[in-house]
Write a protein that holds these residues in place. Structure first.
Motif, short mmCIF file in Angstrom:
data_model
loop_
_atom_site.label_atom_id
_atom_site.label_comp_id
_atom_site.label_asym_id
_atom_site.label_seq_id
_atom_site.Cartn_x
_atom_site.Cartn_y
_atom_site.Cartn_z
N SER A 191 21.84 48.09 32.17
CA SER A 191 21.62 46.80 32.83
C SER A 191 22.85 45.94 32.59
CB SER A 191 20.37 46.11 32.28
OG SER A 191 20.17 44.86 32.91
N ARG A 192 23.89 46.18 33.38
CA ARG A 192 25.16 45.50 33.12
C ARG A 192 25.11 44.05 33.60
NH1 ARG A 192 26.67 48.96 37.61
NH2 ARG A 192 26.96 47.66 39.49
N PRO A 193 25.94 43.18 33.02
CA PRO A 193 26.00 41.78 33.45
C PRO A 193 26.52 41.67 34.87
CG PRO A 193 27.04 42.09 31.30
CD PRO A 193 26.82 43.45 31.87
N ASP A 194 26.14 40.59 35.55
CA ASP A 194 26.70 40.35 36.88
C ASP A 194 27.81 39.29 36.82
OD1 ASP A 194 25.29 37.99 36.57
OD2 ASP A 194 23.81 38.43 38.12
N ALA A 195 28.08 38.77 35.61
CA ALA A 195 29.19 37.82 35.43
C ALA A 195 29.69 37.89 33.99
CB ALA A 195 28.75 36.39 35.75
N LEU A 196 31.02 37.92 33.84
CA LEU A 196 31.65 37.94 32.52
C LEU A 196 32.54 36.70 32.39
CD1 LEU A 196 32.88 41.66 32.32
CD2 LEU A 196 30.69 40.72 31.57
N THR B 175 38.37 27.72 41.35
CA THR B 175 37.63 28.88 41.87
C THR B 175 38.54 29.72 42.77
OG1 THR B 175 36.77 27.56 43.72
CG2 THR B 175 35.42 27.72 41.74
N ARG B 176 38.51 31.03 42.52
CA ARG B 176 39.29 31.97 43.32
C ARG B 176 38.40 33.17 43.65
NH1 ARG B 176 43.47 30.61 39.29
NH2 ARG B 176 44.94 29.12 40.24
N SER B 177 39.03 34.29 44.03
CA SER B 177 38.28 35.42 44.59
C SER B 177 37.62 36.33 43.56
CB SER B 177 39.21 36.27 45.46
OG SER B 177 40.30 36.78 44.69
N SER B 178 37.75 36.05 42.26
CA SER B 178 37.13 36.92 41.25
C SER B 178 35.66 36.60 41.03
CB SER B 178 37.89 36.82 39.92
OG SER B 178 37.68 35.55 39.31
N THR B 179 35.15 35.57 41.70
CA THR B 179 33.73 35.21 41.58
C THR B 179 33.11 35.14 42.97
OG1 THR B 179 34.37 32.87 41.50
CG2 THR B 179 33.93 33.97 39.39
N PRO C 229 34.63 40.71 43.25
CA PRO C 229 33.43 40.22 42.56
C PRO C 229 32.11 40.81 43.09
CG PRO C 229 33.99 38.71 44.32
CD PRO C 229 34.96 39.85 44.41
N GLN C 230 32.16 41.80 43.98
CA GLN C 230 30.91 42.28 44.58
C GLN C 230 29.94 42.79 43.51
OE1 GLN C 230 33.87 42.67 46.05
NE2 GLN C 230 33.34 41.41 47.84
N ASP C 231 30.44 43.55 42.54
CA ASP C 231 29.58 44.08 41.48
C ASP C 231 29.50 43.16 40.27
OD1 ASP C 231 28.95 46.46 42.88
OD2 ASP C 231 30.90 47.28 42.32
N VAL C 232 30.59 42.51 39.96
CA VAL C 232 30.62 41.63 38.78
C VAL C 232 31.64 40.52 39.01
CG1 VAL C 232 32.32 43.13 37.61
CG2 VAL C 232 30.94 41.52 36.27
N SER C 233 31.23 39.30 38.71
CA SER C 233 32.13 38.15 38.78
C SER C 233 32.83 37.99 37.42
CB SER C 233 31.37 36.87 39.12
OG SER C 233 30.90 36.89 40.45
N ILE C 234 34.09 37.56 37.46
CA ILE C 234 34.85 37.41 36.22
C ILE C 234 35.54 36.05 36.20
CG2 ILE C 234 36.88 38.25 34.95
CD1 ILE C 234 36.02 41.07 35.58
N GLY D 249 42.41 41.90 31.49
CA GLY D 249 42.01 43.20 30.96
C GLY D 249 40.63 43.59 31.44
N GLY D 250 39.73 42.60 31.49
CA GLY D 250 38.36 42.85 31.94
C GLY D 250 38.30 43.26 33.40
N MET D 251 39.12 42.62 34.25
CA MET D 251 39.13 42.96 35.67
C MET D 251 39.65 44.38 35.88
SD MET D 251 40.46 39.39 37.39
CE MET D 251 40.14 39.89 39.08
N ASP D 252 40.71 44.74 35.16
CA ASP D 252 41.26 46.08 35.31
C ASP D 252 40.29 47.15 34.80
OD1 ASP D 252 43.53 45.09 36.48
OD2 ASP D 252 44.74 45.12 34.65
N ALA D 253 39.56 46.82 33.73
CA ALA D 253 38.57 47.76 33.20
C ALA D 253 37.44 47.98 34.21
CB ALA D 253 38.00 47.23 31.88
N ALA D 254 36.98 46.90 34.83
CA ALA D 254 35.91 47.01 35.82
C ALA D 254 36.33 47.90 36.98
CB ALA D 254 35.52 45.62 36.32
N ARG D 255 37.52 47.69 37.48
CA ARG D 255 38.01 48.50 38.60
C ARG D 255 38.19 49.96 38.19
NH1 ARG D 255 42.34 43.72 39.93
NH2 ARG D 255 41.00 42.45 41.30
N GLU D 256 38.62 50.18 36.97
CA GLU D 256 38.86 51.54 36.50
C GLU D 256 37.59 52.38 36.46
OE1 GLU D 256 40.30 53.33 32.32
OE2 GLU D 256 41.81 52.09 33.32
N ILE D 257 36.46 51.71 36.16
CA ILE D 257 35.19 52.47 36.10
C ILE D 257 34.44 52.43 37.43
CG2 ILE D 257 34.97 52.18 33.61
CD1 ILE D 257 32.99 49.98 34.03
#
Length: 357
Positions: free
Chosen positions: A250-255, A339-343, A278-283, A265-273
């Motif tokens: 049950s992963r978070p929908d926002a970090l 606010t930008r495109s990561s959320t 932000p469709q799956d997770v907002s950062i 680092g968090g954005m690159d990790a999300a894309r790597e997996i």
């Protein structure tokens, strides 16, 4: 006793060291006029300043800052202690501080502690330069060293953090307020499974951002929020923490990361997996470093008011013409949510789905 010959303008060779008095005598002006011409903040007409500089160049005169400091008991130098030049936020801070210090007619000395070295270890060497003020960034000193600086009438300001109980000035963004802004934004945009990724536990920047975020979520009746310990303000810490969180069933929908560099680092990790931001997770990050605006990141973040913070630090230290504050002063300056495109506004998406159904 024979009088020392005054060098003439246009002379090819200079047999003796030229003084400000020589330049003043050549131009028929006072010695204070010569001094004012070489001061960034002194009052003097542009025409006279140009005449003095031209004459000084032809005579071979160069002001001696060290000699002047012995007379005035001021070196016109400000020490900047910066323990972190890796995080992209601090080069921005350094540039702004240097610009502000120089605009005030002062020069800067930069001190960077070695890895594992305490700031107290470099302070004895720093104080030998008889600087007029000290700015600490991403670093702090002990109470004992703060007392030594006070005894020497050397004002000290901690920039971007404060230490409760330490007898020095401090200027910081309102990190509690910034954390509250992030909480309000994520809840208003329909995020429900939130997480905060912390950095250095003892840093007030980290503690206050987390405190503002978590306290505001409770006020908004959001009782479920994960907290992950990144350990430090670094890309690697954000990357590792995001992978741990986003691999959960049950992963978070926002970090919300304690800094921008962690969020990268968090954005690159999300894309790597295989997750989409932000469709799956907002950062969201904190600082608004220049990289945050790049299209590859487009990071939503809290912009720190670095310029206003630097101006406030100059004022507190007495570098703007006013006297330095004698009693320890802490100034907290509000940041701005960018606010930008990561959320993503999940509430709007949910409403559209309901309407279509």
């Amino acid at each position: 006793m024979a009088k020392r010959a005054i060098p003439k303008i246009g002379a090819q060779k200079i047999s003796a060291q030229v003084t400000a008095q020589d330049v003043a005598r050549t131009l028929g002006v006072s010695q204070s006029t010569i001094s004012r011409a070489f001061s960034m903040t002194a009052s003097i007409s542009e025409d006279m300043k140009l005449r003095v500089i031209k004459a000084a160049n032809k005579l071979g005169y160069q002001p001696n800052v060290i000699a002047r400091s012995l007379i005035t008991r001021r070196t016109n130098m400000v020490a900047i202690v910066m323990a972190n030049l890796v995080d992209p936020f601090y080069p921005v801070v350094l540039d702004e501080l240097v610009q502000q210090v120089q605009a005030g007619g002062f020069q800067t000395l930069l001190f960077v502690p070695s890895a594992g070295q305490k700031v107290d270890d470099i302070m004895p060497n720093l104080l030998q330069y008889q600087v007029d003020a000290i700015i600490l960034t991403s670093a702090t000193i002990s109470s004992a060293m703060a007392r030594i600086c006070a005894a020497r009438d050397t004002p000290v300001v901690s920039f971007n953090r404060y230490v409760p109980g330490l007898n020095i000035h401090a200027v910081s963004s309102d990190n509690v307020g910034g954390g509250r802004q992030v909480a309000d934004y994520l809840v208003a945009t329909g995020h429900e499974r939130l997480a905060f990724i912390s950095a250095q536990r003892d840093a007030t920047t980290n503690r206050d951002r987390r405190s503002g975020f978590m306290t505001r979520l409770k006020q908004l009746k959001i009782t479920s929020c994960l907290q992950e310990d990144g350990g430090e303000f670094s890309y690697e810490a954000g990357y590792a923490a995001a992978k741990r969180l986003l691999r959960q069933a049950s992963r978070p929908d926002a970090l919300f990361f304690a800094s921008d560099v962690m969020a990268f680092g968090g954005m690159d990790a999300a894309r790597e997996i295989g997750l989409s931001v932000p469709q799956d997770v907002s950062i969201i990050g904190y600082d608004d470093v220049p990289m945050a605006a790049l299209p590859s990141y487009g990071l939503t973040t809290i912009r720190q008011p670095v310029r206003e913070m630097a101006k406030t630090a100059m004022e507190i230290l007495g570098l703007t013409g006013e006297r330095a504050r004698s009693e320890p002063t802490t100034r907290l300056i509000p940041g701005t949510l960018i606010t930008r495109s990561s959320t993503k506004n999940r509430r709007a998406v949910s409403h559209l789905k309901e309407t279509a159904a």
